[in-house]
Write a protein that holds these residues in place. Structure first.
Motif, PDB file in Angstrom:
ATOM      1  N   THR A   8      14.814 103.430  38.862  1.00  8.99           N
ATOM      2  CA  THR A   8      14.504 103.638  39.213  1.00  8.99           C
ATOM      3  C   THR A   8      14.337 104.849  38.483  1.00  8.99           C
ATOM      4  O   THR A   8      15.055 105.470  38.595  1.00  8.99           O
ATOM      5  CB  THR A   8      14.780 103.364  40.486  1.00  8.99           C
ATOM      6  N   THR A  76       7.244 103.703  40.860  1.00  7.33           N
ATOM      7  CA  THR A  76       6.708 103.002  42.017  1.00  7.33           C
ATOM      8  C   THR A  76       7.410 103.510  43.271  1.00  7.33           C
ATOM      9  O   THR A  76       8.523 104.027  43.209  1.00  7.33           O
ATOM     10  CB  THR A  76       6.941 101.476  41.921  1.00  7.33           C
ATOM     11  N   THR A  78       9.561 103.291  46.651  1.00  4.19           N
ATOM     12  CA  THR A  78      10.715 102.476  47.022  1.00  4.19           C
ATOM     13  C   THR A  78      10.835 102.423  48.535  1.00  4.19           C
ATOM     14  O   THR A  78      10.088 103.083  49.257  1.00  4.19           O
ATOM     15  CB  THR A  78      12.013 103.054  46.438  1.00  4.19           C
ATOM     16  N   HIS A  79      11.779 101.633  49.000  1.00  2.00           N
ATOM     17  CA  HIS A  79      12.019 101.535  50.438  1.00  2.00           C
ATOM     18  C   HIS A  79      12.859 102.697  50.957  1.00  2.00           C
ATOM     19  O   HIS A  79      13.154 102.771  52.148  1.00  2.00           O
ATOM     20  CB  HIS A  79      12.710 100.210  50.763  1.00  2.00           C
ATOM     21  N   GLU A  81      16.052 103.445  50.474  1.00  4.11           N
ATOM     22  CA  GLU A  81      17.445 103.205  50.847  1.00  4.11           C
ATOM     23  C   GLU A  81      18.339 104.179  50.100  1.00  4.11           C
ATOM     24  O   GLU A  81      18.427 104.151  48.880  1.00  4.11           O
ATOM     25  CB  GLU A  81      17.865 101.771  50.534  1.00  4.11           C
ATOM     26  N   LYS A  90      18.304 105.073  55.415  1.00  6.64           N
ATOM     27  CA  LYS A  90      17.089 105.216  54.629  1.00  6.64           C
ATOM     28  C   LYS A  90      16.389 106.519  54.985  1.00  6.64           C
ATOM     29  O   LYS A  90      16.587 107.076  56.068  1.00  6.64           O
ATOM     30  CB  LYS A  90      16.124 104.051  54.903  1.00  6.64           C
ATOM     31  N   SER A  96       9.165 107.456  48.793  1.00  5.83           N
ATOM     32  CA  SER A  96      10.111 107.936  47.787  1.00  5.83           C
ATOM     33  C   SER A  96       9.992 107.107  46.524  1.00  5.83           C
ATOM     34  O   SER A  96       9.531 105.969  46.536  1.00  5.83           O
ATOM     35  CB  SER A  96      11.555 107.868  48.310  1.00  5.83           C
ATOM     36  N   THR A  97      10.383 107.718  45.430  1.00  9.64           N
ATOM     37  CA  THR A  97      10.537 106.998  44.169  1.00  9.64           C
ATOM     38  C   THR A  97      11.904 107.364  43.634  1.00  9.64           C
ATOM     39  O   THR A  97      12.483 108.379  44.026  1.00  9.64           O
ATOM     40  CB  THR A  97       9.425 107.364  43.174  1.00  9.64           C
ATOM     41  N   SER A  98      12.464 106.540  42.751  1.00 14.86           N
ATOM     42  CA  SER A  98      13.824 106.833  42.296  1.00 14.86           C
ATOM     43  C   SER A  98      14.058 106.333  40.888  1.00 14.86           C
ATOM     44  O   SER A  98      13.363 105.435  40.396  1.00 14.86           O
ATOM     45  CB  SER A  98      14.863 106.205  43.242  1.00 14.86           C
ATOM     46  N   ASN A 100      17.621 105.531  38.268  1.00 15.98           N
ATOM     47  CA  ASN A 100      19.046 105.231  38.374  1.00 15.98           C
ATOM     48  C   ASN A 100      19.673 105.243  36.976  1.00 15.98           C
ATOM     49  O   ASN A 100      19.122 104.642  36.047  1.00 15.98           O
ATOM     50  CB  ASN A 100      19.177 103.833  39.003  1.00 15.98           C
ATOM     51  N   PHE A 114      16.212 110.587  43.889  1.00 18.43           N
ATOM     52  CA  PHE A 114      15.066 110.262  44.731  1.00 18.43           C
ATOM     53  C   PHE A 114      14.088 111.428  44.728  1.00 18.43           C
ATOM     54  O   PHE A 114      14.485 112.573  44.923  1.00 18.43           O
ATOM     55  CB  PHE A 114      15.499 110.022  46.183  1.00 18.43           C
TER      56      PHE A 114
END
Length: 223
Positions: A8, A76, A78-79, A81, A90, A96-98, A100, A114
């Protein structure tokens, strides 16, 4: 014990020919609002800047493992979470985008950053805190053992962040079970989630403060 879990961008310059200076007032200019996709791409620059460098944990034996998604991947939405604690929390508004990043060594360290569009980061931090305090045990998936949660884990003073919160929880569906301690740090429109996973709660708690300090330094450097 070997733990197998965890698991992410650009400039454009336009040159135009010079024209005579108009004598009347300049025409009104109508600017179209930025699309959600454009806003996500813009904040992704800050998200990537907040990631700790791959060599961050070299001095304590933490080997950089992976970026998910790869840093070259297009951002992209995200949901939103943030954590699975107490059946999950959430971001409840906006987009939001993330990104990782994972390190493995004496403990596993997972950082997720995020970027929020249309959501308040400090409100999001409060949602994580309230959720972690809302249960002592929960079942993450049907048929799996209960997970335990220890809310309000103490963190050191973290310079450059606007708020922080931490808790620990067991991952009982893994054999043998492990513990993960999670810290959340906020600054502006960014939220950093940091998880330290180990075979014991004591070890995860022991490594969380220094990991949080290093994550805070990276976050504070983001403009």
């Amino acid at each position: 014990m070997r733990v197998k879990r965890l698991a992410t961008v650009m400039c454009a310059l336009a040159l135009t020919a010079c024209t005579p200076t108009p004598t009347g007032p300049p025409p009104a200019v109508s600017l179209a609002p930025a699309s959600t996709s454009d806003l996500v791409k813009a904040i992704d620059v800050k998200v990537k800047a907040a990631l700790m460098p791959p060599e961050t944990f070299d001095d304590v034996g933490g080997r950089f493992q992976s970026d998910k998604p790869k840093l070259t991947a297009e951002p992209t939405g995200t949901h939103g979470e943030l954590s699975r604690v107490c059946e999950g929390v959430k971001a409840d508004s906006g987009v939001s985008t993330s990104r990782n990043r994972v390190w493995a060594g004496p403990v596993i360290i997972n950082q997720i950053v995020f970027g929020l569009v249309g959501a308040d980061a400090r409100h999001v931090l409060g949602a994580v805190r309230d959720k972690a305090r809302s249960c002592r045990t929960w079942v993450d998936e049907a048929g799996k053992p209960e997970r335990e949660v220890e809310a309000d884990v103490e963190l050191p003073e973290l310079e450059g962040v606007e708020g922080s919160y931490a808790f620990c929880s067991s991952l009982t569906e893994i054999s043998p079970p492990v513990w993960g301690c999670e810290a959340f740090l906020v600054r502006g429109d960014l939220v950093v989630g940091l998880r330290v996973v180990s075979g014991t709660e004591q070890m995860a708690r022991q490594h969380l403060p220094e990991a949080a300090r290093r994550a805070a330094r990276s976050l504070a450097e983001v403009g």
